[in-house]
Design a protein around this motif. Structure first.
Motif, PDB file in Angstrom:
ATOM      1  N   GLY A 195     -17.672  19.933 -35.489  1.00 30.04           N
ATOM      2  CA  GLY A 195     -16.525  20.045 -34.588  1.00 30.04           C
ATOM      3  C   GLY A 195     -15.944  18.667 -34.303  1.00 30.04           C
ATOM      4  N   PHE A 196     -16.849  17.731 -34.122  1.00 32.40           N
ATOM      5  CA  PHE A 196     -16.443  16.363 -33.817  1.00 32.40           C
ATOM      6  C   PHE A 196     -15.640  15.778 -34.985  1.00 32.40           C
ATOM      7  N   GLU A 197     -16.190  15.922 -36.170  1.00 33.71           N
ATOM      8  CA  GLU A 197     -15.518  15.361 -37.355  1.00 33.71           C
ATOM      9  C   GLU A 197     -14.157  16.007 -37.573  1.00 33.71           C
ATOM     10  N   GLN A 198     -14.129  17.320 -37.433  1.00 38.98           N
ATOM     11  CA  GLN A 198     -12.876  18.022 -37.673  1.00 38.98           C
ATOM     12  C   GLN A 198     -11.778  17.534 -36.729  1.00 38.98           C
ATOM     13  N   ALA A 199     -12.127  17.424 -35.446  1.00 36.35           N
ATOM     14  CA  ALA A 199     -11.133  17.008 -34.459  1.00 36.35           C
ATOM     15  C   ALA A 199     -10.629  15.596 -34.738  1.00 36.35           C
ATOM     16  N   LEU A 200     -11.548  14.736 -35.161  1.00 40.28           N
ATOM     17  CA  LEU A 200     -11.132  13.358 -35.459  1.00 40.28           C
ATOM     18  C   LEU A 200     -10.193  13.329 -36.649  1.00 40.28           C
ATOM     19  N   ARG A 201     -10.578  14.033 -37.686  1.00 39.59           N
ATOM     20  CA  ARG A 201      -9.759  14.013 -38.907  1.00 39.59           C
ATOM     21  C   ARG A 201      -8.376  14.576 -38.659  1.00 39.59           C
ATOM     22  N   GLN A 202      -8.305  15.566 -37.798  1.00 38.61           N
ATOM     23  CA  GLN A 202      -6.987  16.135 -37.481  1.00 38.61           C
ATOM     24  C   GLN A 202      -6.079  15.083 -36.856  1.00 38.61           C
ATOM     25  N   GLN A 203      -6.713  14.067 -36.251  1.00 38.95           N
ATOM     26  CA  GLN A 203      -5.918  12.989 -35.659  1.00 38.95           C
ATOM     27  C   GLN A 203      -5.864  11.792 -36.596  1.00 38.95           C
ATOM     28  N   GLY A 204      -6.269  12.014 -37.815  1.00 41.09           N
ATOM     29  CA  GLY A 204      -6.211  10.937 -38.798  1.00 41.09           C
ATOM     30  C   GLY A 204      -7.259   9.861 -38.618  1.00 41.09           C
ATOM     31  N   ILE A 205      -8.323  10.181 -37.898  1.00 37.44           N
ATOM     32  CA  ILE A 205      -9.377   9.187 -37.715  1.00 37.44           C
ATOM     33  C   ILE A 205     -10.597   9.580 -38.534  1.00 37.44           C
ATOM     34  N   GLU A 206     -11.081   8.655 -39.305  1.00 39.63           N
ATOM     35  CA  GLU A 206     -12.256   8.952 -40.119  1.00 39.63           C
ATOM     36  C   GLU A 206     -13.519   8.613 -39.319  1.00 39.63           C
ATOM     37  N   PRO A 207     -14.372   9.616 -39.061  1.00 41.06           N
ATOM     38  CA  PRO A 207     -15.573   9.359 -38.276  1.00 41.06           C
ATOM     39  C   PRO A 207     -16.583   8.499 -39.022  1.00 41.06           C
ATOM     40  N   ILE A 208     -17.271   7.677 -38.261  1.00 41.38           N
ATOM     41  CA  ILE A 208     -18.332   6.848 -38.824  1.00 41.38           C
ATOM     42  C   ILE A 208     -19.646   7.525 -38.445  1.00 41.38           C
ATOM     43  N   ILE A 209     -20.401   7.918 -39.431  1.00 39.00           N
ATOM     44  CA  ILE A 209     -21.596   8.711 -39.128  1.00 39.00           C
ATOM     45  C   ILE A 209     -22.874   7.900 -39.222  1.00 39.00           C
ATOM     46  N   GLN A 210     -23.627   7.919 -38.140  1.00 38.43           N
ATOM     47  CA  GLN A 210     -24.953   7.313 -38.167  1.00 38.43           C
ATOM     48  C   GLN A 210     -25.955   8.447 -38.234  1.00 38.43           C
ATOM     49  N   SER A 211     -26.919   8.316 -39.086  1.00 40.30           N
ATOM     50  CA  SER A 211     -27.985   9.322 -39.064  1.00 40.30           C
ATOM     51  C   SER A 211     -29.230   8.708 -39.655  1.00 40.30           C
ATOM     52  N   HIS A 212     -30.350   9.236 -39.252  1.00 43.12           N
ATOM     53  CA  HIS A 212     -31.594   8.655 -39.745  1.00 43.12           C
ATOM     54  C   HIS A 212     -32.636   9.753 -39.863  1.00 43.12           C
ATOM     55  N   ARG A 213     -33.813   9.376 -40.278  1.00 43.78           N
ATOM     56  CA  ARG A 213     -34.799  10.377 -40.613  1.00 43.78           C
ATOM     57  C   ARG A 213     -35.782  10.708 -39.490  1.00 43.78           C
ATOM     58  N   GLU A 214     -35.554  10.135 -38.362  1.00 41.66           N
ATOM     59  CA  GLU A 214     -36.482  10.378 -37.247  1.00 41.66           C
ATOM     60  C   GLU A 214     -36.373  11.808 -36.741  1.00 41.66           C
ATOM     61  N   ASP A 215     -37.463  12.512 -36.680  1.00 38.39           N
ATOM     62  CA  ASP A 215     -37.343  13.907 -36.243  1.00 38.39           C
ATOM     63  C   ASP A 215     -38.059  14.190 -34.915  1.00 38.39           C
ATOM     64  N   ARG A 216     -38.300  13.188 -34.143  1.00 38.88           N
ATOM     65  CA  ARG A 216     -38.775  13.402 -32.774  1.00 38.88           C
ATOM     66  C   ARG A 216     -37.616  13.126 -31.831  1.00 38.88           C
ATOM     67  N   PHE A 217     -37.640  13.775 -30.698  1.00 37.26           N
ATOM     68  CA  PHE A 217     -36.494  13.600 -29.809  1.00 37.26           C
ATOM     69  C   PHE A 217     -36.558  12.295 -29.025  1.00 37.26           C
ATOM     70  N   ILE A 218     -37.756  11.875 -28.725  1.00 37.45           N
ATOM     71  CA  ILE A 218     -37.872  10.614 -28.025  1.00 37.45           C
ATOM     72  C   ILE A 218     -38.679   9.682 -28.907  1.00 37.45           C
ATOM     73  N   SER A 219     -38.050   8.633 -29.276  1.00 36.63           N
ATOM     74  CA  SER A 219     -38.725   7.732 -30.199  1.00 36.63           C
ATOM     75  C   SER A 219     -38.658   6.324 -29.667  1.00 36.63           C
ATOM     76  N   MET A 220     -39.679   5.580 -29.947  1.00 37.91           N
ATOM     77  CA  MET A 220     -39.701   4.194 -29.502  1.00 37.91           C
ATOM     78  C   MET A 220     -38.793   3.333 -30.365  1.00 37.91           C
ATOM     79  N   LYS A 221     -38.305   3.897 -31.439  1.00 33.66           N
ATOM     80  CA  LYS A 221     -37.565   3.052 -32.369  1.00 33.66           C
ATOM     81  C   LYS A 221     -36.054   3.192 -32.279  1.00 33.66           C
ATOM     82  N   TYR A 222     -35.604   3.922 -31.298  1.00 28.81           N
ATOM     83  CA  TYR A 222     -34.168   4.106 -31.162  1.00 28.81           C
ATOM     84  C   TYR A 222     -33.428   2.781 -31.101  1.00 28.81           C
ATOM     85  N   GLN A 223     -34.009   1.838 -30.358  1.00 25.01           N
ATOM     86  CA  GLN A 223     -33.335   0.547 -30.219  1.00 25.01           C
ATOM     87  C   GLN A 223     -33.126  -0.125 -31.577  1.00 25.01           C
TER      88      GLN A 223
END
Lengths: 325, 325
Positions: A195-223
């Motif tokens: 939804g986020f990407e679609q709305a941005l693109r409709q306004q001509g903004i290309e979203p910058i996506i960050q993603s990683h492989r961490e699959d715990r919700f609270i991680s010490m490595k977020y920083q």
DNA sequence: CGGTTAATGTCAACCGTATGACATGTAAAA
DNA sequence: TTTTACATGTCATACGGTTGACATTAACCG
């Protein structure tokens, strides 16, 4: 503990009458009911729920499987579910899976052995029914895990759109999406992203996506993850995080590194956990109505016999604007 | 679902043998065990826990009564308890009392009706055994509610002392204690306060005590309360808060009002919830070892028959120094 | 007064498992 | 061969409550 029989004797009736009073009060004369109730009080009687369950082939327990109890979002889910479960005369059997498929399957099997009235699952596992069958309604929340299991979610797609629209309206140009964990198919977070990407693109903004492989919700490595991302994308001026904790981590990083929030970077979280209001600056976020979802889910289980269960139900989300934008 | 009898027939033995295998495996020949296990697999058999519980007059449930599930400290307790309960083959029946005595009593009575193996209570209610008796071990955590109920706590008195000593060592002179809620007799927080006050007085510093009548852990009015207090005590340079959330609120207020933490005001919280590390600045705090407590409590219930239960057990606490001091 | 109805009793089976007492069979030890 | 121990069968009862079928009783109605 006194038994039904003792109560019956004391009240001068038979067990049948006492049992009828407990289960079909209409069939019993008011004065008899009073006599029986008096006997119950005298004996401090309490029906043995275990015996009842055995006889009825069904307990008053509702199982709730969550990946974590510490995570504030699920803590909110637990509290809300518990309230509705109890209000309906049922009891909550809480299961914490820690995202482990093996545990989820074990829990499922345990719940079956305890003849639960229903199972609510906020789960990782794609389709648990492949491993364990159960003769009770199953409802998944927060994600769709199988076409055969009813799902109750909030409108994540709109949530993503709302976040995008707010950032755009605030004048952000370089907008990033921070993913809290691995993206799983059907998982609510992925719809947020869409939804986020679609709305941005409709306004001509290309979203910058960050993603990683961490699959715990609270991680010490977020920083570290945030640091690595911002190193290559130092110029972003807006960020949508897939949950509030991630948003808090991002703000924490920004504050530490002299980036003003919201002055230089506007941040939106997701879920509206207590932390969002408490953080400094307080965090703008998309609130999932955990309360509505819980209410609906529990009612669905309780009235399972009477009503059909929709295969999917979606509840609206709400933008809560605070200081971080 | 298949029953014991069907399994017995399939394996060519009697129910007695199958039941014996489940309960006293030593009495059954290994080869017979294999035959029975095969039959169980073939039939997808699973013992009916309800029937078992009825027969044994005791279920595998352990009840946990907490005032809140959302509060991060109790969320931590829930998660930790659940892990230990499950690891011992028991199941968690979660009860959220919302600090209401009436609910606690209802829960107690419900747990009794379900023949739980034990009850763990983190409770408000001074002495619940006056209202409801139960034929199972009861353990209170985080506070002493009655001389008849075993209590497992962390060393709050030392915790208070440690906080005081740290603030003194950092050079603070005007030190306040922020009380998160109404002080109840026997409640852990009051011991924290006592230890804190004692340590300060030993150094010739008179503690400044803030306290109010709010009895919920998370309140929208914390900011107002803090504001009112700081108005009359603008000169404090150290603060010990009875929990981390209160500490976060205090820091939030300080940040908003241009008071530098820790520069002008050093703040210590209590509990070490996840928030403490996540907050900006991160919060120095006293960690309660929820893990140790949970482990001990659950083991005590599980081995209740074998071992005597101490009337009180105290676990050490640990100072976690972070940015707020 | 006969007929109807409501309230309760009587009896019995059932839910699925546990378990004690005792008998039986089998194989190893004396 | 007799003794002993082990493995299992047999039988019965218990756990506490639910429920259906049917009988009985008393009160109410026309």
């Amino acid at each position: 503990m006194a038994t039904l029989k003792e109560v019956a004797d004391k009240a001068g009736v038979t067990v049948t009458t006492v049992s009828r009073m407990l289960n079909k009060p209409d069939m019993v004369h008011p004065s008899t009911i009073r006599r029986i109730q008096q006997a119950m009080r005298d004996l401090d009687y309490q029906p043995n729920e275990i015996a009842r369950s055995l006889s009825k082939k069904m307990s008053n327990f509702i199982g709730l499987i969550v990946p974590s109890a510490r995570n504030a979002f699920f803590a909110k889910v637990i509290e809300s579910m518990e309230r509705h479960i109890t209000a309906n005369g049922y009891k909550l059997l809480l299961c914490v899976s820690n995202h482990e498929r093996r545990k989820e399957i074990e829990y499922f099997s345990m719940l079956r052995a305890n003849k639960v009235a229903g199972v609510i699952i906020a789960s990782h596992t794609q389709d648990i029914t492949q491993s364990v069958s159960i003769d009770a309604p199953i409802i998944s929340i927060d994600r769709i895990i199988s076409p055969h299991i009813s799902a109750v979610c909030s409108d994540n797609f709109s949530g993503g759109r709302m976040a995008a629209e707010l950032l755009i309206s605030k004048g952000c140009k370089r907008i990033a999406y921070f993913n809290g964990g691995i993206t799983l198919k059907g998982m609510s977070a992925s719809l947020r992203q869409q939804g986020f990407e679609q709305a941005l693109r409709q306004q001509g903004i290309e979203p910058i996506i960050q993603s990683h492989r961490e699959d715990r919700f609270i991680s010490m490595k977020y920083q570290d993850i945030i640091a690595a991302f911002l190193e290559t994308h130092a110029d972003i001026d807006g960020a949508f995080c897939s949950n509030d904790i991630l948003a808090a981590e991002l703000i924490r990083y920004a504050t530490k590194n002299g980036i003003d929030v919201p002055g230089q970077l506007r941040v939106i979280g997701y879920d509206d956990i207590d932390l969002a209001e408490l953080y400094s600056p307080s965090i703008t976020t998309i609130r999932q109505s955990v309360e509505d979802i819980s209410h609906f889910v529990v009612e669905s289980i309780v009235h399972f016999e009477d009503r059909p269960m929709p295969s999917q139900t979606i509840f609206p989300v709400q933008l809560i604007e605070r200081e971080s934008t």
